[in-house]
Structure formats: structure tokens, C-alpha cells
Write an enzyme that holds these catalytic residues in place. Structure first.
Site, PDB file in Angstrom:
ATOM      1  CG  HIS A   1     -26.045  16.898  -4.777  1.00  0.00           C
ATOM      2  ND1 HIS A   1     -25.816  16.073  -5.863  1.00  0.00           N
ATOM      3  CD2 HIS A   1     -25.963  18.171  -5.226  1.00  0.00           C
ATOM      4  CE1 HIS A   1     -25.627  16.830  -6.937  1.00  0.00           C
ATOM      5  NE2 HIS A   1     -25.697  18.105  -6.578  1.00  0.00           N
TER       6      HIS A   1
ATOM      7  N   GLY B   1      -0.308 -16.831  -7.066  1.00  0.00           N
ATOM      8  CA  GLY B   1      -0.989 -17.458  -5.939  1.00  0.00           C
ATOM      9  C   GLY B   1      -0.020 -17.849  -4.833  1.00  0.00           C
TER      10      GLY B   1
ATOM     11  CB  ILE C   1      -3.753  -6.194 -10.939  1.00  0.00           C
ATOM     12  CG1 ILE C   1      -4.018  -7.192 -12.076  1.00  0.00           C
ATOM     13  CG2 ILE C   1      -4.345  -4.821 -11.272  1.00  0.00           C
ATOM     14  CD1 ILE C   1      -3.448  -6.820 -13.451  1.00  0.00           C
TER      15      ILE C   1
ATOM     16  CE  LYS D   1      -2.323  -2.624  -0.628  1.00  0.00           C
ATOM     17  NZ  LYS D   1      -2.482  -4.074  -0.563  1.00  0.00           N
TER      18      LYS D   1
HETATM   19  C1  LIG Z   1       1.691  -8.721  -1.240  1.00  0.00           C
HETATM   20  C2  LIG Z   1       0.512  -8.933  -0.322  1.00  0.00           C
HETATM   21  C3  LIG Z   1      -0.383  -7.899  -0.118  1.00  0.00           C
HETATM   22  C4  LIG Z   1      -1.461  -8.080   0.739  1.00  0.00           C
HETATM   23  N1  LIG Z   1      -2.322  -7.036   0.910  1.00  0.00           N
HETATM   24  C5  LIG Z   1      -3.391  -7.189   1.718  1.00  0.00           C
HETATM   25  C6  LIG Z   1      -4.275  -6.111   1.949  1.00  0.00           C
HETATM   26  O1  LIG Z   1      -4.096  -5.002   1.442  1.00  0.00           O
HETATM   27  N2  LIG Z   1      -5.337  -6.310   2.752  1.00  0.00           N
HETATM   28  C7  LIG Z   1      -5.574  -7.519   3.333  1.00  0.00           C
HETATM   29  O2  LIG Z   1      -6.578  -7.666   4.049  1.00  0.00           O
HETATM   30  N3  LIG Z   1      -4.740  -8.572   3.149  1.00  0.00           N
HETATM   31  C8  LIG Z   1      -3.657  -8.425   2.357  1.00  0.00           C
HETATM   32  N4  LIG Z   1      -2.795  -9.468   2.183  1.00  0.00           N
HETATM   33  C9  LIG Z   1      -3.099 -10.739   2.851  1.00  0.00           C
HETATM   34  C10 LIG Z   1      -2.653 -10.746   4.339  1.00  0.00           C
HETATM   35  O3  LIG Z   1      -1.303 -10.370   4.416  1.00  0.00           O
HETATM   36  C11 LIG Z   1      -2.847 -12.133   4.911  1.00  0.00           C
HETATM   37  O4  LIG Z   1      -4.215 -12.510   4.807  1.00  0.00           O
HETATM   38  C12 LIG Z   1      -2.468 -12.252   6.376  1.00  0.00           C
HETATM   39  O5  LIG Z   1      -1.160 -11.797   6.560  1.00  0.00           O
HETATM   40  C13 LIG Z   1      -2.558 -13.719   6.826  1.00  0.00           C
HETATM   41  O6  LIG Z   1      -2.154 -13.848   8.144  1.00  0.00           O
HETATM   42  P1  LIG Z   1      -1.798 -15.289   8.763  1.00  0.00           P
HETATM   43  O7  LIG Z   1      -1.662 -15.077  10.235  1.00  0.00           O
HETATM   44  O8  LIG Z   1      -2.751 -16.302   8.288  1.00  0.00           O
HETATM   45  O9  LIG Z   1      -0.384 -15.674   8.131  1.00  0.00           O
HETATM   46  P2  LIG Z   1       1.063 -15.010   8.321  1.00  0.00           P
HETATM   47  O10 LIG Z   1       0.986 -13.584   8.718  1.00  0.00           O
HETATM   48  O11 LIG Z   1       1.811 -15.357   7.091  1.00  0.00           O
HETATM   49  O12 LIG Z   1       1.675 -15.796   9.556  1.00  0.00           O
HETATM   50  C14 LIG Z   1       2.037 -17.152   9.532  1.00  0.00           C
HETATM   51  C15 LIG Z   1       3.226 -17.366  10.449  1.00  0.00           C
HETATM   52  O13 LIG Z   1       3.390 -18.770  10.693  1.00  0.00           O
HETATM   53  C16 LIG Z   1       4.766 -19.106  10.609  1.00  0.00           C
HETATM   54  N5  LIG Z   1       4.915 -20.553  10.345  1.00  0.00           N
HETATM   55  C17 LIG Z   1       4.729 -21.199   9.168  1.00  0.00           C
HETATM   56  N6  LIG Z   1       4.949 -22.527   9.315  1.00  0.00           N
HETATM   57  C18 LIG Z   1       5.268 -22.719  10.612  1.00  0.00           C
HETATM   58  C19 LIG Z   1       5.609 -23.856  11.391  1.00  0.00           C
HETATM   59  N7  LIG Z   1       5.621 -25.089  10.887  1.00  0.00           N
HETATM   60  N8  LIG Z   1       5.921 -23.676  12.707  1.00  0.00           N
HETATM   61  C20 LIG Z   1       5.899 -22.445  13.266  1.00  0.00           C
HETATM   62  N9  LIG Z   1       5.576 -21.337  12.573  1.00  0.00           N
HETATM   63  C21 LIG Z   1       5.245 -21.460  11.271  1.00  0.00           C
HETATM   64  C22 LIG Z   1       5.252 -18.209   9.475  1.00  0.00           C
HETATM   65  O14 LIG Z   1       6.648 -18.094   9.461  1.00  0.00           O
HETATM   66  C23 LIG Z   1       4.543 -16.890   9.826  1.00  0.00           C
HETATM   67  O15 LIG Z   1       5.276 -16.137  10.747  1.00  0.00           O
HETATM   68  C24 LIG Z   1      -1.675  -9.322   1.372  1.00  0.00           C
HETATM   69  C25 LIG Z   1      -0.755 -10.374   1.185  1.00  0.00           C
HETATM   70  C26 LIG Z   1       0.324 -10.171   0.356  1.00  0.00           C
HETATM   71  C27 LIG Z   1       1.309 -11.304   0.189  1.00  0.00           C
HETATM   72  N1  LIG Z   2      -5.837  -5.851  -1.301  1.00  0.00           N
HETATM   73  C1  LIG Z   2      -5.838  -7.024  -0.698  1.00  0.00           C
HETATM   74  O1  LIG Z   2      -6.652  -7.310   0.167  1.00  0.00           O
HETATM   75  C2  LIG Z   2      -4.821  -8.038  -1.068  1.00  0.00           C
HETATM   76  C3  LIG Z   2      -3.676  -7.677  -1.743  1.00  0.00           C
HETATM   77  C4  LIG Z   2      -2.775  -8.660  -2.114  1.00  0.00           C
HETATM   78  C5  LIG Z   2      -3.031  -9.972  -1.763  1.00  0.00           C
HETATM   79  N2  LIG Z   2      -4.132 -10.284  -1.081  1.00  0.00           N
HETATM   80  C6  LIG Z   2      -4.460 -11.693  -0.787  1.00  0.00           C
HETATM   81  O2  LIG Z   2      -3.445 -12.559  -1.214  1.00  0.00           O
HETATM   82  C7  LIG Z   2      -4.025 -13.601  -2.004  1.00  0.00           C
HETATM   83  C8  LIG Z   2      -3.025 -14.105  -2.990  1.00  0.00           C
HETATM   84  O3  LIG Z   2      -2.845 -13.161  -4.048  1.00  0.00           O
HETATM   85  P1  LIG Z   2      -2.343 -13.617  -5.469  1.00  0.00           P
HETATM   86  O4  LIG Z   2      -2.398 -12.429  -6.363  1.00  0.00           O
HETATM   87  O5  LIG Z   2      -1.075 -14.360  -5.318  1.00  0.00           O
HETATM   88  O6  LIG Z   2      -3.427 -14.695  -5.898  1.00  0.00           O
HETATM   89  P2  LIG Z   2      -4.681 -14.579  -6.895  1.00  0.00           P
HETATM   90  O7  LIG Z   2      -5.412 -15.860  -6.765  1.00  0.00           O
HETATM   91  O8  LIG Z   2      -5.419 -13.312  -6.721  1.00  0.00           O
HETATM   92  O9  LIG Z   2      -4.001 -14.490  -8.352  1.00  0.00           O
HETATM   93  C9  LIG Z   2      -3.248 -15.517  -8.877  1.00  0.00           C
HETATM   94  C10 LIG Z   2      -2.995 -15.223 -10.351  1.00  0.00           C
HETATM   95  O10 LIG Z   2      -2.050 -16.147 -10.848  1.00  0.00           O
HETATM   96  C11 LIG Z   2      -2.570 -16.776 -12.016  1.00  0.00           C
HETATM   97  N3  LIG Z   2      -1.977 -18.112 -12.033  1.00  0.00           N
HETATM   98  C12 LIG Z   2      -2.153 -19.112 -11.148  1.00  0.00           C
HETATM   99  N4  LIG Z   2      -1.396 -20.175 -11.475  1.00  0.00           N
HETATM  100  C13 LIG Z   2      -0.713 -19.821 -12.586  1.00  0.00           C
HETATM  101  C14 LIG Z   2       0.232 -20.479 -13.396  1.00  0.00           C
HETATM  102  N5  LIG Z   2       0.630 -21.719 -13.143  1.00  0.00           N
HETATM  103  N6  LIG Z   2       0.743 -19.817 -14.447  1.00  0.00           N
HETATM  104  C15 LIG Z   2       0.349 -18.551 -14.718  1.00  0.00           C
HETATM  105  N7  LIG Z   2      -0.546 -17.882 -13.989  1.00  0.00           N
HETATM  106  C16 LIG Z   2      -1.074 -18.510 -12.939  1.00  0.00           C
HETATM  107  C17 LIG Z   2      -4.071 -16.719 -11.877  1.00  0.00           C
HETATM  108  O11 LIG Z   2      -4.681 -16.810 -13.131  1.00  0.00           O
HETATM  109  C18 LIG Z   2      -4.227 -15.337 -11.238  1.00  0.00           C
HETATM  110  O12 LIG Z   2      -4.172 -14.332 -12.207  1.00  0.00           O
HETATM  111  C19 LIG Z   2      -5.253 -12.965  -2.633  1.00  0.00           C
HETATM  112  O13 LIG Z   2      -6.241 -13.931  -2.888  1.00  0.00           O
HETATM  113  C20 LIG Z   2      -5.700 -11.958  -1.612  1.00  0.00           C
HETATM  114  O14 LIG Z   2      -6.732 -12.446  -0.791  1.00  0.00           O
HETATM  115  C21 LIG Z   2      -5.039  -9.341  -0.738  1.00  0.00           C
END
Ligand SMILES: Cc1cc2nc3c(=O)[nH]c(=O)nc-3n(C[C@H](O)[C@H](O)[C@H](O)COP(=O)(O)OP(=O)(O)OC[C@H]3O[C@@H](n4cnc5c(N)ncnc54)[C@H](O)[C@@H]3O)c2cc1C
Ligand SMILES: NC(=O)c1ccc[n+]([C@@H]2O[C@H](COP(=O)([O-])OP(=O)(O)OC[C@H]3O[C@@H](n4cnc5c(N)ncnc54)[C@H](O)[C@@H]3O)[C@@H](O)[C@H]2O)c1
Length: 459
Positions: free
Chosen positions: A438, A262, A179, A48
Site C-alpha cells: 500500500h 496492418g 494509435i 518507444k
Molecule cells: C512500428 C512497430 C512497432 C513495434 N513495436 C513492438 C513492440 O513495442 N513490442 C513488440 O513486442 N513488438 C513490436 N513490434 C513487432 C516486432 O517488431 C515484430 O514482431 C518482430 O520484429 C518480428 O520479427 P521477425 O523476425 O518475425 O521479422 P523481421 O524482424 O521483420 O525479420 C524478417 C527478415 O527477413 C528478411 N526477408 C524477407 N523475405 C526474405 C527472403 N525471401 N529471403 C531472405 N530474407 C528475407 C527481411 O528482410 C527481414 O530482415 C513492432 C512492429 C512495428 C512495425
Molecule cells: N506495442 C507493441 O507490441 C506493438 C507496437 C506496434 C506494432 N506491433 C505489432 O505489429 C502488428 C501490426 O500493427 P498494425 O497497427 O499495423 O496492425 P493492427 O492490426 O493493430 O491495426 C490495423 C488497423 O488498420 C485498420 N485497417 C485495416 N485495413 C484497413 C483498410 N483497408 N482501410 C482502413 N483501415 C484499415 C484496422 O481497422 C486497424 O485499425 C500489431 O498487431 C502488433 O502485434 C506491436
């Protein structure tokens, strides 16, 4: 024996710990890796910051949207430092919190199950009456490509660590992460090319809004739909990508390849098969979607580890709620109770609220769609951001608002209002009885709601 062992200290695990500590001191939280959450370190927050900076650049460069002539010199050389220093502010706040917890409650290392009551971390065994599994997920990528490209193949785990903006970036995927980052990079002057395996962008399921989003986003961004790299290799410390487009073999040289295809659950790190051999396939685990219970065991899987909605507020909510189920086992309550709300921070933003178009259609729900285009919406025109539209879905029998999809500027705010309305089970008539100021973007929502109501009258 502990009352609860929490595995994973991300958003869900930390929320679970903070809830559990109010009820019992007999808890342990185990985390492998950094204790500052995916969201703060490599997810929500750095993405963000990047997007917000990129949108500021865009607005300066497109001041002509409101008939201004601006001659600006924009220096983007500090953008990555800005991303990192602001990101560090957020991760430090999380770490400060975690560091204030009782030391004996925390263990760093990878947890693995030995049986349903025992986990092992570095040869040390720990037992609990119940477990909250909050291990999250990790970006998926092609291992062969990683081997040949090394550091030039990056995921969202690495992109925010770059010291400077690259000159060129290729992105695979057209989902949420792809995106959001591709558009931001493009707006920051990075020559960005997106490879999308299908003709779809982001999270919208409505065909009308999806079509509109494809048009709007591909006007700005170079998205190659239904085109994927066939071969990638390192070439003079750059990435050479070979692909076929319009029947022609093409190649592209770029600085980095960002793979955003993904994320894979980290449940496979836990050796769940030691509890039950049938748990070896983590995609087929018997996890109740409502209570998040694994089989009949006092084990609850929360957050991104096993979900169809990997988003921050859902992870936190599930982590907190799971504590009640652990402490009151086996009197279980449903954990998944929030009105669905997802926001994608593209420009215009995409959002989904309640039940989406696809699920309503699949369930054969009798509903009408109220639509409003924002191309001619008063406030959107004033803002110079008149793109996209909104759809609201209303149940024909009950007249209740079931859900909505949005593709407009500032969708994040309208999406919250809509989620709260859907949560309160309001009818379209009750929603329309509320004030609409409005001129505001909310008036466009009223247009969509009225469109739906007219169709109800006609039914
Ligand atoms: C690029 C990106 C942008 C995002 N933007 C948004 C957004 O704008 N808004 C939004 O709502 N969500 C967003 N998300 C999604 C959001 O970050 C996740 O939904 C959230 O962080 C999930 O939290 P979690 O606790 O499930 O996992 P995590 O925060 O990943 O925590 C999991 C923890 O478990 C630990 N762990 C794994 N395996 C083991 C094990 N065997 N033993 C001990 N510890 C372990 C990991 O190391 C980690 O510390 C985004 C994600 C990404 C990648
Ligand atoms: N603003 C937010 O809340 C926010 C921001 C970032 C991420 N997230 C979370 O993280 C999750 C993961 O995000 P993401 O973008 O990785 O997953 P996604 O499921 O949104 O997108 C995956 C993309 O990869 C493509 N894809 C999958 N397998 C492929 C392959 N083998 N070859 C080519 N293309 C392939 C799909 O067609 C799709 O376009 C999201 O579902 C979302 O919930 C949330």
C-alpha cells in the site's frame, strides 16, 4: 547439404541462428536487406523512443495534474535526431553481434525455394535437411495512393527517418501502430488526425475497456471513427484528403499521410509454390499453429511471417524453439508455449494477458469478470493518472485465473505479473494470498480479483 538453413535475419532468424550455432556449425542464414531487425530499426525501439519523449512533453505540459504551475518552453526540433541516434545505438548492437558470426554462415539476398530441400539466392543453389523460415512482414498500403502521393505517403518504415517533426500528420488505422504513433505525434505538437474504419482503438477486446479507451483517447486525440479518406492527392507538395463526415464532404490538407493498416507477410517472396502448387495462396498454408511445421515437411515458419501475435518476444521464442524441431526431425515439440502477453504503449497503456474477453466468450467458457476502475484508485489518483481500468477473467469451475485486459498507466508491469500468474495456473484465491503493498497500482488489481471472487461465491 546444411543441417539448417535459416531464411530471414530479423528477431526470429537471429534467435534461431544463436540457438543453432550451439549445436551445429553446418548452418546458413540468408537475409534480404538490412541485418538489424525490424524491431530495432523501424519497429519497437524507434517507436518507444518517440513515445517516451512525447510522454515527457505531456507530463511537463500537464503538471497541473498534480497542482503544479509550470511555465515551460519546449523545443522539439531535435526529437527526430534523438529518435534516430538512440535507434542507431540499438541497431549497432545487433549488427555488432551479427558481424561477429562466421562469414561463411551468412548470405545477403532474396531466398526462393526451388523444391523442399533447395533454395536459390541470385542463381546459386543451397540445400538443407531443414529450414527455418523467418521472413517477417511489411506494411500494407494502397499502391494507387502511393503512386499519386510519392514520399508524402509513409508507413512505419519511413516515419522514423523524417529529419524533423511534421507540422501536420494524417493517420489511417486505429490499431496498435496507428494509435501509438498518432498519440506520440500529437503530444509532440504535431496536428494529428486519425481516420479509423471502425469504432475501435488498439488491442482491447473487452467492450467495457474498449468503450473507456475510446472515450479517454478521443478526448485527447482527433480520431474520426468510421470515416476513411475517399480520395487523396498531392497538392502544393502537401496531401489533400477528401472524406465524408456527418454526411458532409470535407477536405483536409496535411504534410504526410501515415498508413498503419496492418502488415503483409513476406512469405510470398519465397516461391513456396515450387514446393507444392497448393502453397501459392500464402493465407491458406497448412502450418501447424503449435509446432509451426509446414505440411509434413522439415520446414518451420516462425515470427511475424505467419502468426496471429506479431510481437518481438514471441518471434524470438519461436526462432529458438524451431531449432530443436529441425535437429530432432521428425520428433516434434510444440513451439507456441508462452502465455499470451501483448502490451500497447499508448497512454494509458493497453495490455492483454492469457485468454482475452473475446476468445473466452467465443469459446463459451464459463468465466466471471472481475473489474476495477482506476478512476478512484488511490495510487493512480496520487500519480495524477487515474484513468481506465482492469478486468480479470476467472474460470467458474476451477477458479483459475484465465486472463486479463488492462487499460491503465504502467499496465506493462501489472501485465507481466498477471502473465506469470496465468502461466503458473494459479487460482484467484492463490493470487489473493500474495502480498499487495500500500499504496500501489497493484491494489487496484486486488480489487478486480476480489470482485471476481465475490461472483464465484455467488455462483
Ligand atoms: C512500428 C512497430 C512497432 C513495434 N513495436 C513492438 C513492440 O513495442 N513490442 C513488440 O513486442 N513488438 C513490436 N513490434 C513487432 C516486432 O517488431 C515484430 O514482431 C518482430 O520484429 C518480428 O520479427 P521477425 O523476425 O518475425 O521479422 P523481421 O524482424 O521483420 O525479420 C524478417 C527478415 O527477413 C528478411 N526477408 C524477407 N523475405 C526474405 C527472403 N525471401 N529471403 C531472405 N530474407 C528475407 C527481411 O528482410 C527481414 O530482415 C513492432 C512492429 C512495428 C512495425
Ligand atoms: N506495442 C507493441 O507490441 C506493438 C507496437 C506496434 C506494432 N506491433 C505489432 O505489429 C502488428 C501490426 O500493427 P498494425 O497497427 O499495423 O496492425 P493492427 O492490426 O493493430 O491495426 C490495423 C488497423 O488498420 C485498420 N485497417 C485495416 N485495413 C484497413 C483498410 N483497408 N482501410 C482502413 N483501415 C484499415 C484496422 O481497422 C486497424 O485499425 C500489431 O498487431 C502488433 O502485434 C506491436
Amino acid at each position: 547439404m546444411y543441417d539448417i538453413i535459416i531464411i530471414g535475419a530479423g528477431t526470429a532468424g537471429i534467435a534461431a541462428y544463436k540457438e543453432a550455432i550451439k549445436k551445429t556449425q553446418n548452418i546458413l542464414i540468408i537475409n534480404d536487406g538490412s541485418w538489424d531487425t525490424t524491431c530495432a530499426r523501424v519497429g519497437c525501439m524507434p517507436s518507444k523512443i518517440l513515445i517516451s519523449t512525447a510522454n515527457r512533453v505531456y507530463d511537463i505540459q500537464h503538471a497541473d495534474e498534480v497542482e503544479l504551475t509550470v511555465k515551460a518552453q519546449i523545443d522539439t526540433s531535435h526529437v527526430m535526431q534523438h529518435v534516430q541516434s538512440l535507434r542507431d545505438r540499438f541497431t549497432k548492437a545487433t549488427l555488432k553481434d551479427v558481424n561477429s558470426w562466421e562469414k561463411s554462415h551468412k548470405i545477403s539476398g532474396k531466398a526462393e525455394f526451388i523444391d523442399a530441400q533447395t533454395v536459390q539466392v541470385a542463381n546459386q543453389k543451397y540445400q538443407a535437411k531443414s529450414f527455418i523460415v523467418a521472413v517477417g512482414s511489411t506494411p500494407s498500403f494502397n499502391r494507387e495512393w502511393k503512386e499519386s502521393l510519392g514520399d508524402l505517403l509513409i508507413t512505419s518504415d519511413q516515419i522514423f527517418e523524417l529529419n524533423e517533426l511534421p507540422k501536420r500528420l494524417a493517420v489511417i488505422g486505429s490499431g496498435v501502430i496507428a494509435i501509438e504513433i498518432a498519440q506520440a505525434m500529437h503530444r509532440l505538437g504535431v496536428e494529428t488526425t486519425v481516420f479509423a474504419r471502425s469504432e475501435k482503438v488498439g488491442s482491447l477486446t473487452s467492450p467495457t475497456l474498449q468503450k473507456n479507451a475510446i472515450e479517454v483517447l478521443s478526448n485527447e486525440l482527433n480520431i474520426k471513427f468510421k470515416v476513411l479518406p475517399e480520395h487523396v492527392q498531392k497538392y502544393r507538395n502537401k496531401v489533400k484528403i477528401e472524406f465524408t463526415e456527418h454526411g458532409q464532404s470535407q477536405q483536409l490538407i496535411t504534410d504526410y499521410l501515415l498508413v498503419a493498416t496492418g502488415r503483409d507477410s513476406l512469405l510470398n517472396t519465397l516461391k513456396l509454390q515450387n514446393i507444392d502448387t497448393s502453397f501459392s495462396d500464402i493465407t491458406k498454408l497448412p502450418i501447424d499453429p503449435h509446432t509451426k511445421q509446414l505440411a509434413q515437411l522439415p520446414i518451420f515458419v516462425v515470427g511475424d511471417a505467419f502468426t496471429s501475435t506479431p510481437i518481438q518476444h514471441e518471434a524470438a521464442h519461436e526462432g529458438r524453439q524451431a531449432v530443436q524441431n529441425c535437429l530432432n526431425f521428425s520428433k516434434l515439440k510444440n513451439i507456441k508455449t508462452l502465455t499470451p502477453l501483448g502490451i500497447m504503449f499508448s497512454s494509458p497503456e493497453m495490455a492483454g494477458v492469457g485468454q482475452n474477453f473475446k476468445s473466452l466468450t467465443h469459446q463459451k467458457t464459463a468465466f466471471v469478470t472481475g473489474y476495477a476502475s482506476y478512476e478512484k484508485q488511490g495510487r493512480a489518483i496520487v500519480n495524477g493518472k487515474n484513468q481506465g481500468g482492469v478486468e480479470v477473467y476467472v474460470d467458474i469451475k476451477t477458479r483459475k485465473l484465465l486472463g486479463a485486459e488492462l487499460f491503465i498507466q504502467s499496465a506493462e508491469h501489472l501485465a507481466h505479473l498477471l502473465a506469470w500468474m496465468v502461466g503458473q495456473k494459479l487460482t484467484v484465491d492463490e493470487v489473493l494470498d500474495n502480498p499487495f503493498y500500500h499504496p500501489t497500482l497493484e491494489e487496484g488489481l486486488r480489487t478486480a480479483l476480489k470482485h471476481a471472487r465475490r461472483q464465484l461465491k455467488a455462483v
